[in-house]
Design a protein around this motif. Structure first.
Motif, PDB file in Angstrom:
ATOM      1  N   LYS A  95      11.042   0.604 -13.914  1.00  0.00           N
ATOM      2  CA  LYS A  95      10.114   0.000 -12.966  1.00  0.00           C
ATOM      3  C   LYS A  95       8.850   0.852 -12.930  1.00  0.00           C
ATOM      4  CE  LYS A  95      11.983  -1.706  -9.331  1.00  0.00           C
ATOM      5  NZ  LYS A  95      12.681  -1.863  -8.030  1.00  0.00           N
ATOM      6  N   SER A  96       7.702   0.232 -13.070  1.00  0.00           N
ATOM      7  CA  SER A  96       6.456   0.991 -13.034  1.00  0.00           C
ATOM      8  C   SER A  96       6.174   1.463 -11.613  1.00  0.00           C
ATOM      9  CB  SER A  96       5.293   0.124 -13.525  1.00  0.00           C
ATOM     10  OG  SER A  96       4.976  -0.879 -12.570  1.00  0.00           O
ATOM     11  N   LEU A 100       7.017  -0.462  -8.102  1.00  0.00           N
ATOM     12  CA  LEU A 100       7.740   0.201  -7.023  1.00  0.00           C
ATOM     13  C   LEU A 100       6.871   0.270  -5.770  1.00  0.00           C
ATOM     14  CD1 LEU A 100      10.091   1.872  -5.878  1.00  0.00           C
ATOM     15  CD2 LEU A 100       9.014   3.911  -6.881  1.00  0.00           C
ATOM     16  N   GLY A 101       5.618   0.689  -5.946  1.00  0.00           N
ATOM     17  CA  GLY A 101       4.734   0.832  -4.799  1.00  0.00           C
ATOM     18  C   GLY A 101       4.453  -0.484  -4.105  1.00  0.00           C
ATOM     19  N   THR A 106       5.154  -3.630   0.637  1.00  0.00           N
ATOM     20  CA  THR A 106       5.526  -4.929   1.220  1.00  0.00           C
ATOM     21  C   THR A 106       6.635  -4.765   2.243  1.00  0.00           C
ATOM     22  OG1 THR A 106       4.872  -6.075  -0.813  1.00  0.00           O
ATOM     23  CG2 THR A 106       6.338  -7.264   0.686  1.00  0.00           C
ATOM     24  N   TYR A 107       7.610  -3.898   1.940  1.00  0.00           N
ATOM     25  CA  TYR A 107       8.700  -3.636   2.887  1.00  0.00           C
ATOM     26  C   TYR A 107       8.163  -2.998   4.164  1.00  0.00           C
ATOM     27  CZ  TYR A 107      12.552  -1.205   5.111  1.00  0.00           C
ATOM     28  OH  TYR A 107      13.432  -0.721   6.043  1.00  0.00           O
ATOM     29  N   LEU A 108       7.319  -2.005   4.029  1.00  0.00           N
ATOM     30  CA  LEU A 108       6.811  -1.285   5.198  1.00  0.00           C
ATOM     31  C   LEU A 108       5.957  -2.188   6.093  1.00  0.00           C
ATOM     32  CD1 LEU A 108       5.741   2.088   3.537  1.00  0.00           C
ATOM     33  CD2 LEU A 108       7.766   1.704   4.938  1.00  0.00           C
ATOM     34  N   VAL A 109       5.089  -2.950   5.469  1.00  0.00           N
ATOM     35  CA  VAL A 109       4.161  -3.793   6.225  1.00  0.00           C
ATOM     36  C   VAL A 109       4.839  -5.068   6.713  1.00  0.00           C
ATOM     37  CG1 VAL A 109       1.970  -5.065   6.090  1.00  0.00           C
ATOM     38  CG2 VAL A 109       2.172  -2.810   5.034  1.00  0.00           C
ATOM     39  N   GLY A 110       5.813  -5.547   5.942  1.00  0.00           N
ATOM     40  CA  GLY A 110       6.532  -6.762   6.317  1.00  0.00           C
ATOM     41  C   GLY A 110       6.077  -7.994   5.573  1.00  0.00           C
ATOM     42  N   SER A 111       5.054  -7.845   4.737  1.00  0.00           N
ATOM     43  CA  SER A 111       4.549  -8.963   3.931  1.00  0.00           C
ATOM     44  C   SER A 111       3.619  -8.384   2.879  1.00  0.00           C
ATOM     45  CB  SER A 111       3.790  -9.970   4.811  1.00  0.00           C
ATOM     46  OG  SER A 111       2.662  -9.362   5.417  1.00  0.00           O
ATOM     47  N   TYR A 127      -4.742   2.031  -6.131  1.00  0.00           N
ATOM     48  CA  TYR A 127      -4.413   3.405  -5.745  1.00  0.00           C
ATOM     49  C   TYR A 127      -3.344   3.421  -4.646  1.00  0.00           C
ATOM     50  CZ  TYR A 127      -8.786   4.671  -8.131  1.00  0.00           C
ATOM     51  OH  TYR A 127      -9.805   4.834  -9.043  1.00  0.00           O
ATOM     52  N   LEU A 128      -3.501   2.534  -3.666  1.00  0.00           N
ATOM     53  CA  LEU A 128      -2.535   2.486  -2.574  1.00  0.00           C
ATOM     54  C   LEU A 128      -1.146   2.130  -3.085  1.00  0.00           C
ATOM     55  CD1 LEU A 128      -4.659   0.675   0.162  1.00  0.00           C
ATOM     56  CD2 LEU A 128      -3.713   2.981   0.338  1.00  0.00           C
ATOM     57  N   LYS A 129      -1.075   1.074  -3.890  1.00  0.00           N
ATOM     58  CA  LYS A 129       0.230   0.606  -4.361  1.00  0.00           C
ATOM     59  C   LYS A 129       0.839   1.575  -5.372  1.00  0.00           C
ATOM     60  CE  LYS A 129      -0.317  -4.394  -3.639  1.00  0.00           C
ATOM     61  NZ  LYS A 129      -1.515  -4.424  -2.807  1.00  0.00           N
ATOM     62  N   ASP A 130       0.051   1.954  -6.362  1.00  0.00           N
ATOM     63  CA  ASP A 130       0.556   2.753  -7.475  1.00  0.00           C
ATOM     64  C   ASP A 130       0.836   4.193  -7.048  1.00  0.00           C
ATOM     65  OD1 ASP A 130      -0.021   4.687  -9.853  1.00  0.00           O
ATOM     66  OD2 ASP A 130       0.353   2.787 -10.834  1.00  0.00           O
ATOM     67  N   HIS A 131      -0.095   4.776  -6.320  1.00  0.00           N
ATOM     68  CA  HIS A 131       0.032   6.202  -6.035  1.00  0.00           C
ATOM     69  C   HIS A 131       0.642   6.489  -4.664  1.00  0.00           C
ATOM     70  CE1 HIS A 131      -0.460  10.408  -6.335  1.00  0.00           C
ATOM     71  NE2 HIS A 131      -1.441  10.483  -5.449  1.00  0.00           N
ATOM     72  N   LEU A 132       0.007   5.997  -3.583  1.00  0.00           N
ATOM     73  CA  LEU A 132       0.527   6.330  -2.263  1.00  0.00           C
ATOM     74  C   LEU A 132       1.943   5.803  -2.076  1.00  0.00           C
ATOM     75  CD1 LEU A 132       0.297   7.468   0.568  1.00  0.00           C
ATOM     76  CD2 LEU A 132      -0.848   5.356   1.271  1.00  0.00           C
ATOM     77  N   PHE A 133       2.145   4.505  -2.320  1.00  0.00           N
ATOM     78  CA  PHE A 133       3.456   3.921  -2.043  1.00  0.00           C
ATOM     79  C   PHE A 133       4.411   4.029  -3.225  1.00  0.00           C
ATOM     80  CE2 PHE A 133       0.661   1.771   1.044  1.00  0.00           C
ATOM     81  CZ  PHE A 133       1.301   2.195   2.201  1.00  0.00           C
ATOM     82  N   GLY A 134       3.901   4.173  -4.438  1.00  0.00           N
ATOM     83  CA  GLY A 134       4.761   4.359  -5.600  1.00  0.00           C
ATOM     84  C   GLY A 134       5.112   5.815  -5.815  1.00  0.00           C
TER      85      GLY A 134
END
Length: 213
Positions: A95-96, A100-101, A106-111, A127-134
């Motif tokens: 999984k990239s 993953l991010g 999506t889980y944290l925010v709910g959508s 950046y948010l999806k790939d780095h912070l949350f991934g």
């Protein structure tokens, strides 16, 4: 609803983040000591401080880590043996980081997260999806609740970021932190940091709770 409050260990996280945000290293040193006494491991605190670079920048995070390294070394010289704690496992195979991010966010925010700012600057969305949350939230040696408490403490220590603070109070409620536990976060900030920082958090939490009723 579960009305059990935060553990002493969890209560210790927000002041560490707030003093890191404020850049007050002498007071940070004191709450780092308290965090270790409350049950945070060395790796718990290292993970919190490393995560904060995403919210506070490298200078504040590196200053925090340097202060913590000094605390650990001083305690070792005094004969205190602190628990090292768990290391993060490798990110899931097959999984990239972006995949993953996106799932974590999506889980944290709910959508799925969308918005005009992200459309205007797609790079920040990546950046948010790939780095912070991934890369960061994908590390499993701190759970999401601990990470959100850390984020709340850091954002409460900053002036002018109320939208982000409110967003993370919403996330905290989404992942199971209760109203009482979030009030414990604001209490910990008032008792260990300052009334001004606590009031910033209390005001944001009140607005979030009102909007969810």
């Amino acid at each position: 609803m579960n009305n059990t409050g935060l553990t002493r260990r969890q209560q210790a996280i927000a002041p560490i983040s707030a003093f890191t945000a404020l850049g007050d290293l002498p007071k940070l040193k004191l709450v780092l000591e308290e965090g270790l006494k409350a049950g945070l491991t060395i790796n718990d605190i290292k993970e919190v401080l490393a995560q904060l670079y995403a919210y506070l920048g490298f200078p504040r995070a590196l200053n925090g880590l340097g202060t913590f390294m000094a605390v650990v070394n001083e305690r070792k010289e005094r004969g205190i043996v602190d628990i090292v704690g768990a290391e993060a496992n490798p990110l899931p195979a097959g999984k990239s980081r972006l995949e993953l991010g996106t799932e974590v966010q999506t889980y944290l925010v709910g959508s799925p997260v969308k918005g005009p700012v992200l459309d205007f600057a797609p790079a920040i969305d990546t950046y948010l999806k790939d780095h912070l949350f991934g890369d960061i939230f994908g590390r499993d040696n701190l759970d999401y609740m601990d990470r959100e408490i850390a984020t709340l403490g850091a954002l409460a220590g900053l002036d002018g970021v109320e939208p982000q603070l409110m967003s993370h109070f919403n996330i905290s409620l989404n992942i199971g932190l209760t109203e009482q536990q979030l009030k414990d976060v604001t209490d910990a900030l008032e008792n260990s940091v300052s009334k001004a920082v606590a009031q910033r958090a209390t005001s944001a939490l009140a607005k979030v709770l009102a909007s969810r009723k």
